[in-house]
Design a protein around this motif. Structure first.
Motif, PDB file in Angstrom:
ATOM      1  N   GLU A   1       0.854  -1.182   0.000  1.00  0.00           N
ATOM      2  CA  GLU A   1       0.000   0.000   0.000  1.00  0.00           C
ATOM      3  C   GLU A   1       0.896   1.240   0.000  1.00  0.00           C
ATOM      4  OE1 GLU A   1      -3.846   1.546   2.568  1.00  0.00           O
ATOM      5  OE2 GLU A   1      -2.226   0.543   3.597  1.00  0.00           O
ATOM      6  N   PRO A   2       0.716   2.167  -0.907  1.00  0.00           N
ATOM      7  CA  PRO A   2      -0.355   2.164  -1.910  1.00  0.00           C
ATOM      8  C   PRO A   2      -0.036   1.256  -3.086  1.00  0.00           C
ATOM      9  CG  PRO A   2       1.004   4.107  -2.183  1.00  0.00           C
ATOM     10  CD  PRO A   2       1.523   3.405  -0.956  1.00  0.00           C
ATOM     11  N   LEU A   3      -1.096   0.773  -3.735  1.00  0.00           N
ATOM     12  CA  LEU A   3      -0.941   0.009  -4.966  1.00  0.00           C
ATOM     13  C   LEU A   3      -0.545   0.948  -6.105  1.00  0.00           C
ATOM     14  CD1 LEU A   3      -4.080  -2.284  -4.685  1.00  0.00           C
ATOM     15  CD2 LEU A   3      -1.708  -3.063  -4.680  1.00  0.00           C
ATOM     16  N   PRO A   4       0.102   0.422  -7.135  1.00  0.00           N
ATOM     17  CA  PRO A   4       0.453   1.290  -8.276  1.00  0.00           C
ATOM     18  C   PRO A   4      -0.776   1.691  -9.079  1.00  0.00           C
ATOM     19  CG  PRO A   4       0.991  -0.991  -8.759  1.00  0.00           C
ATOM     20  CD  PRO A   4       0.589  -0.952  -7.320  1.00  0.00           C
ATOM     21  N   ARG A   5      -0.660   2.790  -9.795  1.00  0.00           N
ATOM     22  CA  ARG A   5      -1.720   3.188 -10.720  1.00  0.00           C
ATOM     23  C   ARG A   5      -1.825   2.185 -11.865  1.00  0.00           C
ATOM     24  NH1 ARG A   5       0.077   9.530 -11.167  1.00  0.00           N
ATOM     25  NH2 ARG A   5      -1.201  10.338  -9.469  1.00  0.00           N
ATOM     26  N   ARG A   6      -3.005   2.165 -12.491  1.00  0.00           N
ATOM     27  CA  ARG A   6      -3.197   1.280 -13.649  1.00  0.00           C
ATOM     28  C   ARG A   6      -3.797   2.080 -14.804  1.00  0.00           C
ATOM     29  NH1 ARG A   6      -5.835  -4.371 -11.516  1.00  0.00           N
ATOM     30  NH2 ARG A   6      -7.615  -3.055 -11.004  1.00  0.00           N
ATOM     31  N   ARG A   7      -3.499   1.641 -16.024  1.00  0.00           N
ATOM     32  CA  ARG A   7      -4.042   2.289 -17.223  1.00  0.00           C
ATOM     33  C   ARG A   7      -5.235   1.488 -17.743  1.00  0.00           C
ATOM     34  NH1 ARG A   7       0.937   3.559 -21.159  1.00  0.00           N
ATOM     35  NH2 ARG A   7       1.466   1.386 -20.685  1.00  0.00           N
ATOM     36  N   CYS A   8      -6.240   1.380 -16.888  1.00  0.00           N
ATOM     37  CA  CYS A   8      -7.491   0.729 -17.279  1.00  0.00           C
ATOM     38  C   CYS A   8      -8.629   1.427 -16.541  1.00  0.00           C
ATOM     39  CB  CYS A   8      -7.467  -0.767 -16.969  1.00  0.00           C
ATOM     40  SG  CYS A   8      -7.188  -1.175 -15.230  1.00  0.00           S
ATOM     41  N   ARG A   9      -9.866   1.172 -16.979  1.00  0.00           N
ATOM     42  CA  ARG A   9     -11.026   1.860 -16.412  1.00  0.00           C
ATOM     43  C   ARG A   9     -11.836   0.875 -15.563  1.00  0.00           C
ATOM     44  NH1 ARG A   9     -10.982   2.870 -21.870  1.00  0.00           N
ATOM     45  NH2 ARG A   9     -10.214   4.944 -22.466  1.00  0.00           N
ATOM     46  N   PRO A  10     -12.168   1.245 -14.343  1.00  0.00           N
ATOM     47  CA  PRO A  10     -13.006   0.360 -13.536  1.00  0.00           C
ATOM     48  C   PRO A  10     -14.398   0.244 -14.147  1.00  0.00           C
ATOM     49  CG  PRO A  10     -12.792   2.495 -12.476  1.00  0.00           C
ATOM     50  CD  PRO A  10     -11.839   2.500 -13.640  1.00  0.00           C
ATOM     51  N   ALA A  11     -15.023  -0.897 -13.915  1.00  0.00           N
ATOM     52  CA  ALA A  11     -16.362  -1.112 -14.450  1.00  0.00           C
ATOM     53  C   ALA A  11     -17.345  -0.090 -13.882  1.00  0.00           C
ATOM     54  CB  ALA A  11     -16.835  -2.520 -14.130  1.00  0.00           C
ATOM     55  N   THR A  12     -18.252   0.371 -14.697  1.00  0.00           N
ATOM     56  CA  THR A  12     -19.283   1.317 -14.277  1.00  0.00           C
ATOM     57  C   THR A  12     -20.534   0.540 -13.866  1.00  0.00           C
ATOM     58  OG1 THR A  12     -18.445   2.984 -15.816  1.00  0.00           O
ATOM     59  CG2 THR A  12     -20.701   3.270 -14.999  1.00  0.00           C
ATOM     60  N   PRO A  13     -21.178   0.931 -12.768  1.00  0.00           N
ATOM     61  CA  PRO A  13     -22.402   0.228 -12.379  1.00  0.00           C
ATOM     62  C   PRO A  13     -23.436   0.230 -13.507  1.00  0.00           C
ATOM     63  CG  PRO A  13     -21.682   1.688 -10.624  1.00  0.00           C
ATOM     64  CD  PRO A  13     -20.818   1.984 -11.807  1.00  0.00           C
ATOM     65  N   ALA A  14     -24.093  -0.898 -13.673  1.00  0.00           N
ATOM     66  CA  ALA A  14     -25.117  -1.007 -14.720  1.00  0.00           C
ATOM     67  C   ALA A  14     -26.292  -0.094 -14.405  1.00  0.00           C
ATOM     68  CB  ALA A  14     -25.590  -2.456 -14.827  1.00  0.00           C
ATOM     69  N   ASN A  15     -26.754   0.632 -15.435  1.00  0.00           N
ATOM     70  CA  ASN A  15     -27.926   1.526 -15.291  1.00  0.00           C
ATOM     71  C   ASN A  15     -27.721   2.549 -14.165  1.00  0.00           C
ATOM     72  OD1 ASN A  15     -29.395  -0.018 -17.304  1.00  0.00           O
ATOM     73  ND2 ASN A  15     -29.720  -1.547 -15.698  1.00  0.00           N
ATOM     74  N   TYR A  16     -26.532   3.114 -14.110  1.00  0.00           N
ATOM     75  CA  TYR A  16     -26.192   4.044 -13.042  1.00  0.00           C
ATOM     76  C   TYR A  16     -27.189   5.204 -12.973  1.00  0.00           C
ATOM     77  CZ  TYR A  16     -23.538   7.352 -10.216  1.00  0.00           C
ATOM     78  OH  TYR A  16     -23.145   8.233  -9.237  1.00  0.00           O
ATOM     79  N   VAL A  17     -27.527   5.587 -11.738  1.00  0.00           N
ATOM     80  CA  VAL A  17     -28.438   6.718 -11.525  1.00  0.00           C
ATOM     81  C   VAL A  17     -27.729   7.780 -10.692  1.00  0.00           C
ATOM     82  CG1 VAL A  17     -30.503   5.297 -11.679  1.00  0.00           C
ATOM     83  CG2 VAL A  17     -29.441   5.668  -9.450  1.00  0.00           C
ATOM     84  N   GLU A  18     -28.170   9.012 -10.826  1.00  0.00           N
ATOM     85  CA  GLU A  18     -27.590  10.112 -10.054  1.00  0.00           C
ATOM     86  C   GLU A  18     -27.848   9.905  -8.557  1.00  0.00           C
ATOM     87  OE1 GLU A  18     -25.880  12.783 -10.921  1.00  0.00           O
ATOM     88  OE2 GLU A  18     -25.921  12.505 -13.099  1.00  0.00           O
ATOM     89  N   PRO A  19     -26.902  10.344  -7.723  1.00  0.00           N
ATOM     90  CA  PRO A  19     -27.137  10.219  -6.278  1.00  0.00           C
ATOM     91  C   PRO A  19     -28.276  11.105  -5.810  1.00  0.00           C
ATOM     92  CG  PRO A  19     -25.179  11.525  -6.715  1.00  0.00           C
ATOM     93  CD  PRO A  19     -25.603  10.954  -8.026  1.00  0.00           C
ATOM     94  N   ARG A  20     -28.827  10.762  -4.682  1.00  0.00           N
ATOM     95  CA  ARG A  20     -29.888  11.599  -4.119  1.00  0.00           C
ATOM     96  C   ARG A  20     -29.309  12.948  -3.704  1.00  0.00           C
ATOM     97  NH1 ARG A  20     -31.697   6.422  -1.882  1.00  0.00           N
ATOM     98  NH2 ARG A  20     -33.683   5.920  -2.864  1.00  0.00           N
ATOM     99  N   PRO A  21     -30.078  14.010  -3.800  1.00  0.00           N
ATOM    100  CA  PRO A  21     -29.545  15.343  -3.457  1.00  0.00           C
ATOM    101  C   PRO A  21     -29.374  15.504  -1.955  1.00  0.00           C
ATOM    102  CG  PRO A  21     -31.887  15.473  -4.000  1.00  0.00           C
ATOM    103  CD  PRO A  21     -31.473  14.073  -4.288  1.00  0.00           C
ATOM    104  N   ALA A  22     -28.479  16.419  -1.589  1.00  0.00           N
ATOM    105  CA  ALA A  22     -28.311  16.782  -0.186  1.00  0.00           C
ATOM    106  C   ALA A  22     -29.448  17.714   0.219  1.00  0.00           C
ATOM    107  CB  ALA A  22     -26.967  17.477   0.001  1.00  0.00           C
ATOM    108  N   PRO A  23     -29.888  17.688   1.468  1.00  0.00           N
ATOM    109  CA  PRO A  23     -29.373  16.864   2.564  1.00  0.00           C
ATOM    110  C   PRO A  23     -30.057  15.505   2.694  1.00  0.00           C
ATOM    111  CG  PRO A  23     -30.933  18.431   3.447  1.00  0.00           C
ATOM    112  CD  PRO A  23     -30.873  18.698   1.961  1.00  0.00           C
TER     113      PRO A  23
END
Length: 403
Positions: free
Chosen positions: A154-176
């Motif tokens: 730790e820390p792990l090295p950086r990588r040149r790849c993209r993490p998977a995106t959640p399927a059907n991603y939705v915007e977070p709920r607004p604050a508060p």
């Protein structure tokens, strides 16, 4: 005039003198050779050989030799890895030349990678971690990567790849509203976890089995009541703790091992910004914290705190810093907390647990050695695993001295 006995003793005395001189010369040659081997061989561990040394005070000699050796040895290079490395791993462990040459801020013409020193002990695992398609999707290896972190890589090295995106991603709920709402399932990639939805995680708090922070995702349960009242004993209330300082002077801080971020949520309601560190032990703790509109940081308890010294108003830790951590590691951690707190800053040690026999013999002296001053101090029995274990809780507010 000497007697005949004196004449007879002289040859014997000369013989003994020559023998003693020969022995001294032999010991001097041996010692010189040992010193030569010592300085040219950085891998020798003299503690393995100390009992065999024929010196009158081997312990003192070894200590002095080790101190001298530490001054004379060349520091190990960050890029001193095997020469057979290839691919992405080779790129992330080697120093890279700066395009504009020598940089006065760095003090070098090369930029060294940020990579945990312990990664070198796990080269095969690191090679697996760095095996991916450049520019493609990163492997689904969150558990594997976190295991490397917990083994010191730790820390792990950086990588040149993209993490998977959640399927059907939705915007977070607004604050508060987000602060006390369970986030949508579509904000998480669930591959790494036994539960595949937040509903499952909420129900897990009421089922059998042992899990890290088992009921942390149930925001309508015990989480809703944490730190809202002060019982005058082990449970401290946030308002009571903040009331120990002039209004508005506790502004920024850190919660170590903060579970799902509820301490930070309570502080945010009072205008205090808290960074929460958390690991993802069979649950998306960091994603959950971020979805609540809070700041998460994926760090283990062994990691040096990524803050400059004398900057934070408060550091809090509940359960995480306790006797399950090796004593030396714990002391390093407490000194690091002292480092990042500003003068007058609070270290809120919340439900620290240990065996009763070690509380006064080990841990109280440790906190005293670090240099904190006791502002509030409460101890009580920990009975959830049985009274026969003689386990105790300590809750305390410790202050870094102003000078």
């Amino acid at each position: 005039m000497g007697s005949m006995d004196d004449d007879e003793r002289k040859p014997a005395q000369k013989q003994r003198s020559r023998a003693q001189t020969l022995i001294k010369l032999t010991l001097l040659i041996i010692a010189t050779n040992l010193l030569t081997i010592f300085f040219i061989s950085p891998t020798i561990k003299w503690t393995d050989y100390a009992p065999k040394l024929p010196f009158w005070d081997a312990e003192t000699l070894i200590r002095e030799l080790n101190e001298l050796k530490s001054h004379l040895q060349t520091p190990p290079k960050l890029n001193d890895w095997p020469t057979d490395l290839s691919g992405e791993l080779k790129l992330v462990v080697e120093a890279q030349k700066l395009p504009l040459g020598q940089n006065p801020n760095i003090g070098a013409a090369e930029l060294y990678p940020v990579l945990g020193a312990a990664c070198k002990r796990h080269q095969s695992d690191l090679e697996q971690y760095m095996s991916y398609e450049i520019g493609g999707t990163c492997p689904s290896d969150e558990v594997f990567a976190q295991r490397l972190m917990l083994r010191g890589c730790e820390p792990l090295p950086r990588r040149r790849c993209r993490p998977a995106t959640p399927a059907n991603y939705v915007e977070p709920r607004p604050a508060p509203a987000a602060l006390w709402s369970v986030p949508p399932d579509q904000t998480v990639v669930w591959d790494a976890y036994s539960c595949k939805s937040y509903g499952c995680l909420v129900r897990r708090g009421k089922t059998k089995g042992t899990y890290d922070c088992k009921d942390c995702f149930d925001l309508e349960g015990r989480e809703k009541r944490r730190w809202t009242f002060d019982d005058g004993k082990l449970d401290f209330g946030i308002d009571q703790v903040l009331g120990m300082k002039p209004e508005g002077t506790v502004r920024i801080g850190l919660d170590l091992g903060g579970g799902s971020g509820t301490f930070a949520a309570r502080m945010k309601e009072r205008g205090v910004t808290i960074v929460t560190t958390s690991m993802n032990f069979d649950g998306p703790f960091n994603s959950f914290i971020a979805s609540r509109g809070l700041i998460s940081m994926h760090l283990s308890v062994a990691h040096r705190l990524p803050f400059f010294e004398n900057t934070l108003d408060i550091v809090h830790s509940m359960h995480v810093l306790s006797s399950w951590i090796p004593e030396v590691v714990l002391e390093f951690a407490v000194f690091d907390i002292y480092r990042v707190l500003r003068p007058g800053g609070f270290f809120w040690l919340d439900h620290f647990f240990c065996e009763g026999s070690r509380l006064n013999s080990t841990y109280v002296p440790m906190f005293d050695r670090v240099g904190f001053e006791k502002v509030r101090w409460s101890i009580g029995r920990k009975l959830d695993r049985g009274a026969h274990l003689n386990e105790w809780y300590l809750s305390a507010i410790l202050e870094k001295p102003m000078s």
